[in-house]
Design a protein around this motif. Sequence first.
Motif, mmCIF file in Angstrom:
data_model
loop_
_atom_site.group_PDB
_atom_site.id
_atom_site.type_symbol
_atom_site.label_atom_id
_atom_site.label_comp_id
_atom_site.label_asym_id
_atom_site.label_seq_id
_atom_site.Cartn_x
_atom_site.Cartn_y
_atom_site.Cartn_z
ATOM 1 N N LEU A 221 19.041 8.909 6.063
ATOM 2 C CA LEU A 221 18.619 8.958 7.466
ATOM 3 C C LEU A 221 17.587 10.057 7.691
ATOM 4 C CD1 LEU A 221 21.998 8.422 9.329
ATOM 5 C CD2 LEU A 221 20.008 6.908 9.403
ATOM 6 N N GLU A 222 17.744 11.143 6.992
ATOM 7 C CA GLU A 222 16.810 12.267 7.113
ATOM 8 C C GLU A 222 15.417 11.874 6.623
ATOM 9 O OE1 GLU A 222 16.031 16.134 8.402
ATOM 10 O OE2 GLU A 222 17.834 14.935 8.683
ATOM 11 N N ALA A 223 15.342 10.921 5.732
ATOM 12 C CA ALA A 223 14.075 10.541 5.112
ATOM 13 C C ALA A 223 13.242 9.577 5.954
ATOM 14 C CB ALA A 223 14.347 9.907 3.747
ATOM 15 N N ILE A 224 13.848 8.963 6.951
ATOM 16 C CA ILE A 224 13.130 7.936 7.706
ATOM 17 C C ILE A 224 12.997 8.341 9.172
ATOM 18 C CG2 ILE A 224 13.818 6.097 6.124
ATOM 19 C CD1 ILE A 224 15.976 5.258 8.003
ATOM 20 N N PRO A 225 12.024 7.769 9.861
ATOM 21 C CA PRO A 225 11.829 8.123 11.273
ATOM 22 C C PRO A 225 13.041 7.768 12.125
ATOM 23 C CG PRO A 225 9.973 6.824 10.435
ATOM 24 C CD PRO A 225 11.036 6.808 9.384
ATOM 25 N N SER A 226 13.407 8.667 13.000
ATOM 26 C CA SER A 226 14.582 8.430 13.851
ATOM 27 C C SER A 226 14.366 7.243 14.779
ATOM 28 C CB SER A 226 14.930 9.677 14.651
ATOM 29 O OG SER A 226 13.836 10.062 15.455
ATOM 30 N N SER A 227 13.129 6.944 15.111
ATOM 31 C CA SER A 227 12.858 5.785 15.974
ATOM 32 C C SER A 227 13.289 4.484 15.306
ATOM 33 C CB SER A 227 11.375 5.724 16.323
ATOM 34 O OG SER A 227 10.597 5.603 15.144
ATOM 35 N N LEU B 109 19.532 -1.612 5.771
ATOM 36 C CA LEU B 109 18.129 -1.344 6.085
ATOM 37 C C LEU B 109 17.808 0.147 5.973
ATOM 38 C CD1 LEU B 109 17.365 -3.744 9.064
ATOM 39 C CD2 LEU B 109 16.506 -3.869 6.730
ATOM 40 N N VAL B 110 18.750 0.986 6.340
ATOM 41 C CA VAL B 110 18.533 2.435 6.206
ATOM 42 C C VAL B 110 18.314 2.785 4.738
ATOM 43 C CG1 VAL B 110 19.637 4.712 6.425
ATOM 44 C CG2 VAL B 110 19.767 3.057 8.306
ATOM 45 N N ILE B 111 19.137 2.238 3.870
ATOM 46 C CA ILE B 111 19.028 2.509 2.435
ATOM 47 C C ILE B 111 17.708 1.968 1.896
ATOM 48 C CG2 ILE B 111 20.129 2.197 0.185
ATOM 49 C CD1 ILE B 111 21.833 3.779 2.288
ATOM 50 N N THR B 112 17.365 0.760 2.290
ATOM 51 C CA THR B 112 16.139 0.125 1.821
ATOM 52 C C THR B 112 14.899 0.890 2.274
ATOM 53 O OG1 THR B 112 17.245 -2.020 1.873
ATOM 54 C CG2 THR B 112 14.840 -2.045 1.836
ATOM 55 N N VAL B 113 14.846 1.229 3.545
ATOM 56 C CA VAL B 113 13.678 1.934 4.076
ATOM 57 C C VAL B 113 13.584 3.339 3.485
ATOM 58 C CG1 VAL B 113 12.638 2.855 6.189
ATOM 59 C CG2 VAL B 113 13.583 0.540 6.165
ATOM 60 N N ALA B 114 14.707 4.004 3.329
ATOM 61 C CA ALA B 114 14.695 5.344 2.727
ATOM 62 C C ALA B 114 14.144 5.279 1.304
ATOM 63 C CB ALA B 114 16.094 5.947 2.734
ATOM 64 N N ALA B 115 14.523 4.267 0.546
ATOM 65 C CA ALA B 115 14.013 4.121 -0.816
ATOM 66 C C ALA B 115 12.492 3.988 -0.796
ATOM 67 C CB ALA B 115 14.645 2.911 -1.499
ATOM 68 N N ARG B 116 12.002 3.234 0.137
ATOM 69 C CA ARG B 116 10.543 3.057 0.229
ATOM 70 C C ARG B 116 9.855 4.354 0.639
ATOM 71 N NH1 ARG B 116 11.287 -2.726 2.844
ATOM 72 N NH2 ARG B 116 11.524 -3.910 0.929
ATOM 73 N N TYR B 117 10.396 5.041 1.635
ATOM 74 C CA TYR B 117 9.807 6.305 2.083
ATOM 75 C C TYR B 117 9.843 7.370 0.989
ATOM 76 C CZ TYR B 117 8.751 5.499 7.003
ATOM 77 O OH TYR B 117 8.180 5.065 8.170
ATOM 78 N N LEU B 118 10.886 7.341 0.190
ATOM 79 C CA LEU B 118 11.054 8.349 -0.858
ATOM 80 C C LEU B 118 10.479 7.901 -2.204
ATOM 81 C CD1 LEU B 118 14.700 9.388 0.058
ATOM 82 C CD2 LEU B 118 12.614 10.726 0.467
ATOM 83 N N LEU C 37 21.008 12.336 -5.872
ATOM 84 C CA LEU C 37 19.628 11.859 -5.995
ATOM 85 C C LEU C 37 18.954 11.853 -4.628
ATOM 86 C CD1 LEU C 37 17.356 10.401 -7.672
ATOM 87 C CD2 LEU C 37 18.417 8.289 -6.882
ATOM 88 N N MET C 38 19.671 11.375 -3.615
ATOM 89 C CA MET C 38 19.114 11.346 -2.258
ATOM 90 C C MET C 38 18.837 12.770 -1.760
ATOM 91 S SD MET C 38 18.708 8.225 -1.676
ATOM 92 C CE MET C 38 18.190 8.363 0.021
ATOM 93 N N LYS C 39 19.748 13.682 -2.044
ATOM 94 C CA LYS C 39 19.549 15.077 -1.641
ATOM 95 C C LYS C 39 18.285 15.629 -2.279
ATOM 96 C CE LYS C 39 21.523 19.675 -2.013
ATOM 97 N NZ LYS C 39 22.638 20.487 -2.460
ATOM 98 N N LYS C 40 18.136 15.404 -3.566
ATOM 99 C CA LYS C 40 16.969 15.909 -4.288
ATOM 100 C C LYS C 40 15.685 15.285 -3.746
ATOM 101 C CE LYS C 40 15.053 16.320 -8.933
ATOM 102 N NZ LYS C 40 15.238 16.016 -10.356
ATOM 103 N N ALA C 41 15.702 13.977 -3.504
ATOM 104 C CA ALA C 41 14.511 13.293 -3.008
ATOM 105 C C ALA C 41 14.104 13.792 -1.625
ATOM 106 C CB ALA C 41 14.764 11.784 -2.980
ATOM 107 N N VAL C 42 15.084 14.058 -0.779
ATOM 108 C CA VAL C 42 14.793 14.534 0.575
ATOM 109 C C VAL C 42 14.318 15.981 0.544
ATOM 110 C CG1 VAL C 42 15.871 15.079 2.806
ATOM 111 C CG2 VAL C 42 16.308 12.893 1.720
ATOM 112 N N SER C 43 14.775 16.742 -0.421
ATOM 113 C CA SER C 43 14.446 18.163 -0.509
ATOM 114 C C SER C 43 13.032 18.416 -0.991
ATOM 115 C CB SER C 43 15.422 18.867 -1.440
ATOM 116 O OG SER C 43 16.733 18.766 -0.939
ATOM 117 N N LYS C 44 12.373 17.406 -1.532
ATOM 118 C CA LYS C 44 11.007 17.588 -2.068
ATOM 119 C C LYS C 44 10.008 17.843 -0.989
ATOM 120 C CE LYS C 44 11.589 15.011 -6.308
ATOM 121 N NZ LYS C 44 11.170 13.916 -7.116
#
Length: 106
Positions: A37-43, A54-63, A99-106
């Motif tokens: 959720l942190e990786a994608i726009p709140s809107s 969809l959250v998982i899918t979109v986050a994968a694309r954003y990250l 993995l998600m933590k690391k990807a968001v922390s970049k």
Amino acid sequence: MTRIQIAENFLHDAVNNEMSPQSREDCAFNAGYLFALEAIPSSFTGKLEHPNVLVITVAARYLCLDMAVMEPAFKFIREQYSLGRDGRNVDALMAWALLMKKAVSK
């Protein structure tokens, strides 16, 4: 408390061996989901039910993550309310959350 702080608390609980394996799975998933959720726009997330693939899918694309690494999360969502869920996926979910933590922390 921020979303990241809450995710960190879930990670802490996910490694607590005094909790049931199913509870540890829940915690690991929730941590990873909050990082997603942190990786994608709140809107984007405003009208989605929790959890949502969809959250998982979109986050994968954003990250820029391969969709295959998201499989533990997809599997958890599919089986979350299954009577046969026994907690055997806790390690995979924990690896995904980290993995998600690391990807968001970049």
